[in-house]
Design a protein around this motif. Sequence first.
Motif, PDB file in Angstrom:
ATOM      1  N   LYS B  15       0.819  -1.216   0.000  1.00  0.00           N
ATOM      2  CA  LYS B  15       0.000   0.000   0.000  1.00  0.00           C
ATOM      3  C   LYS B  15       0.858   1.275   0.000  1.00  0.00           C
ATOM      4  CE  LYS B  15      -0.635   0.885   4.945  1.00  0.00           C
ATOM      5  NZ  LYS B  15      -1.542   1.261   6.014  1.00  0.00           N
ATOM      6  N   VAL B  16       2.130   1.123   0.342  1.00  0.00           N
ATOM      7  CA  VAL B  16       3.021   2.291   0.385  1.00  0.00           C
ATOM      8  C   VAL B  16       3.066   2.987  -0.987  1.00  0.00           C
ATOM      9  CG1 VAL B  16       5.448   2.963   0.661  1.00  0.00           C
ATOM     10  CG2 VAL B  16       4.364   1.438   2.335  1.00  0.00           C
ATOM     11  N   THR B  18       0.665   3.016  -3.262  1.00  0.00           N
ATOM     12  CA  THR B  18      -0.620   3.715  -3.412  1.00  0.00           C
ATOM     13  C   THR B  18      -0.595   5.039  -2.658  1.00  0.00           C
ATOM     14  OG1 THR B  18      -1.612   1.527  -3.345  1.00  0.00           O
ATOM     15  CG2 THR B  18      -3.109   3.401  -3.231  1.00  0.00           C
ATOM     16  N   ILE B  19      -0.091   4.987  -1.438  1.00  0.00           N
ATOM     17  CA  ILE B  19      -0.063   6.187  -0.593  1.00  0.00           C
ATOM     18  C   ILE B  19       0.759   7.288  -1.254  1.00  0.00           C
ATOM     19  CG2 ILE B  19       0.826   7.143   1.582  1.00  0.00           C
ATOM     20  CD1 ILE B  19       0.212   4.388   2.868  1.00  0.00           C
ATOM     21  N   TRP B  20       1.984   6.958  -1.633  1.00  0.00           N
ATOM     22  CA  TRP B  20       2.867   8.034  -2.112  1.00  0.00           C
ATOM     23  C   TRP B  20       2.542   8.478  -3.526  1.00  0.00           C
ATOM     24  CZ3 TRP B  20       4.205  10.585   1.761  1.00  0.00           C
ATOM     25  CH2 TRP B  20       4.485   9.943   2.977  1.00  0.00           C
ATOM     26  N   ARG B  84       1.534  12.565  12.181  1.00  0.00           N
ATOM     27  CA  ARG B  84       0.086  12.320  12.202  1.00  0.00           C
ATOM     28  C   ARG B  84      -0.471  12.613  13.598  1.00  0.00           C
ATOM     29  NH1 ARG B  84       0.919   6.245  10.024  1.00  0.00           N
ATOM     30  NH2 ARG B  84       2.148   6.319  11.917  1.00  0.00           N
ATOM     31  N   LEU B 242      -6.524   9.143   1.140  1.00  0.00           N
ATOM     32  CA  LEU B 242      -5.084   9.142   1.433  1.00  0.00           C
ATOM     33  C   LEU B 242      -4.847   9.145   2.938  1.00  0.00           C
ATOM     34  CD1 LEU B 242      -3.666  11.717  -1.148  1.00  0.00           C
ATOM     35  CD2 LEU B 242      -3.323   9.249  -1.097  1.00  0.00           C
ATOM     36  N   LEU B 245      -5.672   5.778   4.370  1.00  0.00           N
ATOM     37  CA  LEU B 245      -4.611   4.792   4.114  1.00  0.00           C
ATOM     38  C   LEU B 245      -3.471   4.960   5.112  1.00  0.00           C
ATOM     39  CD1 LEU B 245      -4.186   4.760   0.237  1.00  0.00           C
ATOM     40  CD2 LEU B 245      -4.431   2.744   1.672  1.00  0.00           C
ATOM     41  N   GLU B 246      -3.153   6.198   5.443  1.00  0.00           N
ATOM     42  CA  GLU B 246      -2.068   6.465   6.386  1.00  0.00           C
ATOM     43  C   GLU B 246      -2.553   6.410   7.835  1.00  0.00           C
ATOM     44  OE1 GLU B 246       0.930   6.787   7.082  1.00  0.00           O
ATOM     45  OE2 GLU B 246       2.015   6.875   5.198  1.00  0.00           O
TER      46      GLU B 246
END
Lengths: 401, 285
Positions: B15-16, B18-20, B84, B242, B245-246
């Motif tokens: 998924k990293v 997708t995130i970036w 975060r 986004l 996801l994070e």
Amino acid sequence: MDASSPPTIDIEALGFDRGAHLLVKRALSRIPPGATLRVLSCAPGFQAHLAAWCRAQGHRLAEASGMRADIVRGGYQAGRWQGAERCGKADPREPEAVAERAESRWGLAARGATVESGGPEWHFPLDCKAEVWAEEAAELYRQALAAQWDPETAVDWNARFELPDTVEDAVVQVMTYLVENENAALLIPARFLGRLHPHYREIMQLLAIQVADEARHIEVFTRRARLKRREPALSTAGGQSSLKTLFDAPDFSIASFLLSVLGEGTFVNLLRFLHAHAPDPVTGQIARLVARDEARHVAFGMAHLLHRLRREPELRSRLANAVELRYDSLAATAGLNEEVYDALVLLAAGAWSPAAIALGFEAVQALQREMAEGRRLRLQKLGFEEDQARRLAHLHTRNFM
Amino acid sequence: MTETLILGAVAYAPKVVTIWEGFKAHFAGRGLAFDYLLYSNYERQVEAQFDGTIHLAWNSPLAWLRAERMAKARGLPVDAVAMRDTDRDLTSLIVVRADAGIETLDGLRGKTVGFGAVDSPQATLIPLEHLARQGLLAGRDFSARRFDVLGGKHGDHIGGERDAALALLRGEIDAACLIDGNHLAFTADGTLTPGATRILAQTGAYDHCNFTASPGAPAGLVGRFVELLLAMSWDDPAVRPLLELEGLKQWLPGRSSGYGLLEAAVDRQGFYAPDGRILAADYRY
């Protein structure tokens, strides 16, 4: 409790590993963002879990000691539903229940649901009500469900009969032709089904049931063909060319017109003919059951076209053009195959004597007149002038479908 | 030519990407040229912060400490610029089976305690530090069993904690260490039966990941990056996926005050030298 105490809930011994968050969430929903909720608990580990839950949910754990914790409500609970929109209403009879245009962003949501924004973009080419809708769809779907029959039990496959070889061959040829037509009648709605926006739920369900109907028809025609023979009989290029013109019709309404109103309507006449002249009980039962389903398909086609023509009368000339084009493109083909025609004559004749054949031939000619007359009546019901209806009804003769 | 801000991130899960990719498009839409480099482990990523390869790193708490130590040894500054909301004030738990009869940390003497990966701040380093402060040393007072999944990822992979929790249920170990949120998540996903485990101890609070600016990173670009990050709103449906996801609701300014517990653990356990060299002998990444 002193006057300055914040709203308080006691979750007693209910742990966060057993659903305590439901109580906390409900209590938080009753205070505004930024306000404090006090949570009392005697559940072991309550502080650690409450802190982890608050962190993940965007609430702040302001103070915690012993069996008490104060939570400041974060502003995120409602955030997900900002910009959300209700997509019509579930009951199609309510005002504005069914949108004139179904938004792609509504995706697969149930009609009437509140849809979060930011979802994926879907692509459903059939997303206009006018292009697909029929007011009667829900009722026709209900009728279709109630009228489903199980080929295994609805037909007496063990009925004992013996036919002369030539008559059995005629039945197998007709069954072969029927399977071919039902393949088209299954695949055409199935292709449109895959393009239809699910907002038009009743249409989607009705098409799905139609597809299931055709699957059943293919089964019973195939079983009858193979009851005494190993394989089906002949398939002609002309027959398939005729069906391909239906298959290739790009517009839902035009396809519905050619397939359901003209094709399946005519098919009902053919099935009634087969029921009347069936040389054996199995063929008779099948013809009767299938005719009932097909009549429903015709009803939907008519209902849809009437709905669309009321708003868009100019569609009528496109429908007429489609019939002419189809006729022209098939003019060079043999049309209905000779074997099927002759098989029908023999079935109606019931014997090989010249007198019987003459009667059989007359019966098939009467069937053709009956088919054309049925088409003319349906065309007139759709608003075609009598002369045009008669002319178009007669153009549609090269293949029964 | 506009300079591109280059971020380093560790590929601890598919998924990293997708995130970036999502962030890259988000920043591009707001005029910030942004790109990212993926690393297979935090150690190489931190080293890349000192050779000019990356301007910023999305660092684990342990990686932040190493970057800070390497910078200090070189007389350079590093800065935690953003984090975060869910990176602040986390705790780890030491849990036992509910019916084990272990009521206090002293009850762990002579027992086997399960930990996560060798480099997991939340499931290994900080719980070990907590136990040491209570007078319990691994090897002397209890035996430590590590569930060493994906070294170099600094415990980002949840597998080690899950394996320890399962071993606890099977009775192979007497206690397991995991981050507070995972204890809750493992109950929700059925890994742990509700009521089957009991929290024996909770560590002090600590902070988790942060965006670490490399020494000499272009201040204007980093500033713009932080500005755009803090402006991301969970209420905005275009941005929310986004953030989900994070795993956050809101980006906050970075702070470096929440790493004391991990720092003490790193020193006591000899994980990194004061200059950032890796000391842990059995650390493979």
